[in-house]
Design an enzyme around this catalytic site. Structure first.
Site, PDB file in Angstrom:
ATOM      1  N   VAL A 299       1.078   3.120  -3.062  1.00  0.00           N
ATOM      2  CA  VAL A 299       1.761   4.384  -3.328  1.00  0.00           C
ATOM      3  C   VAL A 299       0.754   5.476  -3.685  1.00  0.00           C
ATOM      4  CG1 VAL A 299       3.312   5.527  -4.965  1.00  0.00           C
ATOM      5  CG2 VAL A 299       3.961   3.353  -3.941  1.00  0.00           C
TER       6      VAL A 299
ATOM      7  N   ASP B 219      -8.112   4.801 -11.077  1.00  0.00           N
ATOM      8  CA  ASP B 219      -7.672   3.405 -10.986  1.00  0.00           C
ATOM      9  C   ASP B 219      -8.493   2.569 -11.957  1.00  0.00           C
ATOM     10  OD1 ASP B 219      -5.943   1.813  -8.547  1.00  0.00           O
ATOM     11  OD2 ASP B 219      -7.179   0.598  -9.899  1.00  0.00           O
TER      12      ASP B 219
ATOM     13  N   THR C 254       5.004  -2.143 -11.292  1.00  0.00           N
ATOM     14  CA  THR C 254       6.082  -2.437 -12.240  1.00  0.00           C
ATOM     15  C   THR C 254       6.653  -3.813 -11.858  1.00  0.00           C
ATOM     16  OG1 THR C 254       7.444  -1.035 -10.812  1.00  0.00           O
ATOM     17  CG2 THR C 254       6.772  -0.096 -12.902  1.00  0.00           C
TER      18      THR C 254
ATOM     19  N   CYS D 164       8.914  -4.662  -3.731  1.00  0.00           N
ATOM     20  CA  CYS D 164      10.146  -3.915  -4.039  1.00  0.00           C
ATOM     21  C   CYS D 164      11.421  -4.758  -4.031  1.00  0.00           C
ATOM     22  CB  CYS D 164      10.291  -2.753  -3.055  1.00  0.00           C
ATOM     23  SG  CYS D 164       8.966  -1.545  -3.221  1.00  0.00           S
TER      24      CYS D 164
ATOM     25  N   ARG E 199       2.265 -10.020  -1.581  1.00  0.00           N
ATOM     26  CA  ARG E 199       2.982 -10.079  -2.858  1.00  0.00           C
ATOM     27  C   ARG E 199       4.404 -10.591  -2.655  1.00  0.00           C
ATOM     28  NH1 ARG E 199       1.862  -4.158  -5.128  1.00  0.00           N
ATOM     29  NH2 ARG E 199       2.180  -3.721  -2.924  1.00  0.00           N
TER      30      ARG E 199
HETATM   31  N1  LIG Z   1       4.294  -0.641  -2.083  1.00  0.00           N
HETATM   32  C1  LIG Z   1       5.437  -0.095  -1.760  1.00  0.00           C
HETATM   33  O1  LIG Z   1       5.890  -0.209  -0.630  1.00  0.00           O
HETATM   34  C2  LIG Z   1       6.229   0.728  -2.752  1.00  0.00           C
HETATM   35  C3  LIG Z   1       7.240   1.555  -2.265  1.00  0.00           C
HETATM   36  C4  LIG Z   1       7.962   2.313  -3.149  1.00  0.00           C
HETATM   37  C5  LIG Z   1       7.695   2.209  -4.517  1.00  0.00           C
HETATM   38  N2  LIG Z   1       6.727   1.369  -4.981  1.00  0.00           N
HETATM   39  C6  LIG Z   1       6.474   1.339  -6.417  1.00  0.00           C
HETATM   40  O2  LIG Z   1       5.289   2.073  -6.704  1.00  0.00           O
HETATM   41  C7  LIG Z   1       4.590   1.487  -7.804  1.00  0.00           C
HETATM   42  C8  LIG Z   1       3.167   1.147  -7.371  1.00  0.00           C
HETATM   43  O3  LIG Z   1       3.220   0.163  -6.339  1.00  0.00           O
HETATM   44  P1  LIG Z   1       2.014  -0.089  -5.347  1.00  0.00           P
HETATM   45  O4  LIG Z   1       2.589  -0.857  -4.213  1.00  0.00           O
HETATM   46  O5  LIG Z   1       1.297   1.171  -5.077  1.00  0.00           O
HETATM   47  O6  LIG Z   1       1.094  -1.041  -6.235  1.00  0.00           O
HETATM   48  P2  LIG Z   1      -0.401  -1.494  -5.904  1.00  0.00           P
HETATM   49  O7  LIG Z   1      -0.590  -2.777  -6.598  1.00  0.00           O
HETATM   50  O8  LIG Z   1      -0.667  -1.392  -4.445  1.00  0.00           O
HETATM   51  O9  LIG Z   1      -1.284  -0.386  -6.603  1.00  0.00           O
HETATM   52  C9  LIG Z   1      -1.297  -0.162  -7.960  1.00  0.00           C
HETATM   53  C10 LIG Z   1      -2.688   0.274  -8.363  1.00  0.00           C
HETATM   54  O10 LIG Z   1      -2.630   0.628  -9.728  1.00  0.00           O
HETATM   55  C11 LIG Z   1      -3.803   0.189 -10.347  1.00  0.00           C
HETATM   56  N3  LIG Z   1      -3.537   0.126 -11.780  1.00  0.00           N
HETATM   57  C12 LIG Z   1      -2.839  -0.791 -12.466  1.00  0.00           C
HETATM   58  N4  LIG Z   1      -2.768  -0.444 -13.756  1.00  0.00           N
HETATM   59  C13 LIG Z   1      -3.443   0.723 -13.878  1.00  0.00           C
HETATM   60  C14 LIG Z   1      -3.726   1.563 -14.961  1.00  0.00           C
HETATM   61  N5  LIG Z   1      -3.274   1.311 -16.179  1.00  0.00           N
HETATM   62  N6  LIG Z   1      -4.470   2.671 -14.755  1.00  0.00           N
HETATM   63  C15 LIG Z   1      -4.909   2.946 -13.498  1.00  0.00           C
HETATM   64  N7  LIG Z   1      -4.674   2.179 -12.436  1.00  0.00           N
HETATM   65  C16 LIG Z   1      -3.934   1.084 -12.622  1.00  0.00           C
HETATM   66  C17 LIG Z   1      -4.142  -1.116  -9.691  1.00  0.00           C
HETATM   67  O11 LIG Z   1      -5.512  -1.430  -9.827  1.00  0.00           O
HETATM   68  C18 LIG Z   1      -3.750  -0.818  -8.231  1.00  0.00           C
HETATM   69  O12 LIG Z   1      -4.833  -0.324  -7.490  1.00  0.00           O
HETATM   70  C19 LIG Z   1       5.423   0.287  -8.217  1.00  0.00           C
HETATM   71  O13 LIG Z   1       6.289   0.681  -9.240  1.00  0.00           O
HETATM   72  C20 LIG Z   1       6.218  -0.038  -6.980  1.00  0.00           C
HETATM   73  O14 LIG Z   1       7.418  -0.711  -7.264  1.00  0.00           O
HETATM   74  C21 LIG Z   1       5.966   0.641  -4.114  1.00  0.00           C
END
Ligand SMILES: NC(=O)c1ccc[n+]([C@@H]2O[C@H](COP(=O)([O-])OP(=O)(O)OC[C@H]3O[C@@H](n4cnc5c(N)ncnc54)[C@H](O)[C@@H]3O)[C@@H](O)[C@H]2O)c1
Length: 401
Positions: A11, A29, A83, A257, A325
């Site tokens: 995201v 990050d 999350t 998700c 995942r």
């Molecule tokens: N992947 C999807 O398709 C998608 C779609 C819609 C919503 N979401 C939501 O978006 C959110 C993020 O998902 P994602 O898929 O991008 O996750 P991801 O795991 O791909 O990325 C998350 C990033 O955050 C970093 N991170 C973790 N804790 C941190 C902190 N305290 N400070 C800074 N960086 C930190 C991690 O190192 C990682 O690079 C989640 O809530 C998810 O449910 C994801």
């Protein structure tokens, strides 16, 4: 206007790549290896090309960091951190808490904080705001808003620009600032009356998918028992021009998700004494599919696959992404091994997973297709083993639902 995006995963990095066309962006990050790679112009996310990151960096519009001090002069902070669920399947907000700590400890002037991470209604108002205030060293009233992310990794027809985006602030000013921020790179902004509506809508969208996937997974078991084709039946139902939406069966649901978000909705429902019956049952049906698939394969082998070599084809949670995942392949492999099979897997997109490398396609007694990437031909899969069971409906001639 300086923008910080906390979390540079699917995201956060996607948002960064669009926002950087209009704003200077800092990608924060906590993973230093990701930060190092990004600063070298190397992307780790499908849909964001390394060339794009190199361009953003060379134009001075993007930089990644793990240092809290680097975000001090931001005007807007977007939170896009995981999350997940805890071990006992409850919402796990520890990444959001850590992001709030980063904001609280480092931002010394009024900013707009927008949450894009998926969470239950009330997260912005009752968790993010108080947590940032708890960690703040000065009493600043920041603006707070939610704009839940709808990105579908690997998808090319819908992106940040043309996917409608829900948003709402805790105050009118926060709402207006949020509209202004996204309007530079999103064509269709949909304001709702409160952050809770936006948060709940996001959870309901994914719960809708989870429940319908469970329904079609159960239906596949019914059609098999009746001796009719689930795919032909679904195509027949899909000729109805209204009131029907086609979902297809699978070995289960995966990704960050669909298997997770409905449980966030169930948790908040439970807290408020409201029922979440569908969510619980859908979860059970989807989890059970991996066992059902293994039972079907065993049934075609006289009831036992003990000692058989099985190649699981495709371990990513969906086609054409490397994301594993919550992948259904994990439970499929577990049930195969529990049944005494000798299991390996083939997935050149994932390449390496849990310390194991992708095996070549072929050479096993049984091929069990969990995910079919477009780079692997259906004919090649069909020819790869004397018996092929396909859970995707994309390998004509194979056994399947
Ligand atoms: N992947 C999807 O398709 C998608 C779609 C819609 C919503 N979401 C939501 O978006 C959110 C993020 O998902 P994602 O898929 O991008 O996750 P991801 O795991 O791909 O990325 C998350 C990033 O955050 C970093 N991170 C973790 N804790 C941190 C902190 N305290 N400070 C800074 N960086 C930190 C991690 O190192 C990682 O690079 C989640 O809530 C998810 O449910 C994801």
């Amino acid at each position: 206007m300086k923008v910080t995006i906390i979390g540079q995963g699917y995201v956060g990095l996607t948002i960064a790549s669009f926002a950087a066309e209009s704003y200077p962006v800092i990608g924060f990050d906590s993973n230093e290896q990701i930060v190092r790679q990004l600063n070298q112009g190397i992307s780790h996310i499908e849909g964001v090309e390394s060339s794009q990151i190199k361009k953003m960096i060379s134009q001075g519009r993007y930089r990644a960091t793990s240092k809290g001090g680097d975000i001090a002069d931001s005007d807007i902070v977007v939170i896009a951190v995981p999350t997940p669920l805890t071990d006992n399947r409850k919402p796990d907000l520890r990444f959001i808490e850590a992001a709030c700590k980063t904001v609280g400890e480092n931002i010394k002037r009024k900013v707009l904080v927008i949450n894009e991470s998926t969470s239950f209604p009330g997260t912005v108002r009752n968790y993010i705001k108080p947590t940032i205030e708890k960690f703040s060293t000065s009493p600043i009233e920041h603006d707070y808003a939610i704009s839940p992310e709808r990105v579908d990794p690997g998808r090319t027809d819908f992106n940040q620009k043309n996917t409608p985006r829900l948003f709402a602030g805790l105050t009118k000013e926060a709402t207006e600032r949020t509209r202004d921020f996204y309007s530079k790179f999103c064509d269709n902004l949909v304001e709702v009356s409160s952050p809770e509506v936006a948060e709940a809508a996001k959870l309901f969208e994914n719960t809708f998918r989870q429940v319908n996937i469970a329904l079609v997974n159960e239906f596949a078991q019914i059609t098999h028992a009746l001796g009719i084709s689930v795919y032909e039946t679904l195509d027949a139902a899909n000729t109805k021009p209204y009131g029907f939406m086609k979902f297809t069966p699978s070995a289960g649901v995966g990704g960050h998700c669909i298997p997770v978000d409905p449980t966030y909705l169930a948790a908040i429902a439970e807290e408020h004494g409201a029922p979440a019956t569908f969510i619980r049952i859908a979860n059970e049906v989807n989890l059970e599919m991996s066992r059902y698939v293994v039972r079907r394969v065993a049934a075609d082998h006289g009831g036992s696959i003990r000692g058989k070599s099985v190649l699981v084809v495709g371990v990513a949670y969906k086609p054409d992404v490397a994301d594993v995942r919550e992948t259904a392949a994990e439970l499929v492999i577990k049930h195969l091994r529990d049944a005494g099979a000798v299991v390996s897997w083939h997935d050149d997109v994932v390449a390496e997973w849990k310390g194991e490398k992708s095996s070549p396609l072929g050479g096993a007694d049984i091929a069990l297709v969990v995910t079919k990437h477009s780079s692997v031909g259906a004919k090649k899969i069909l020819a790869s083993a004397p018996y092929v069971f396909d859970t995707t409906g994309k390998v004509p001639g194979a056994k399947g639902f």
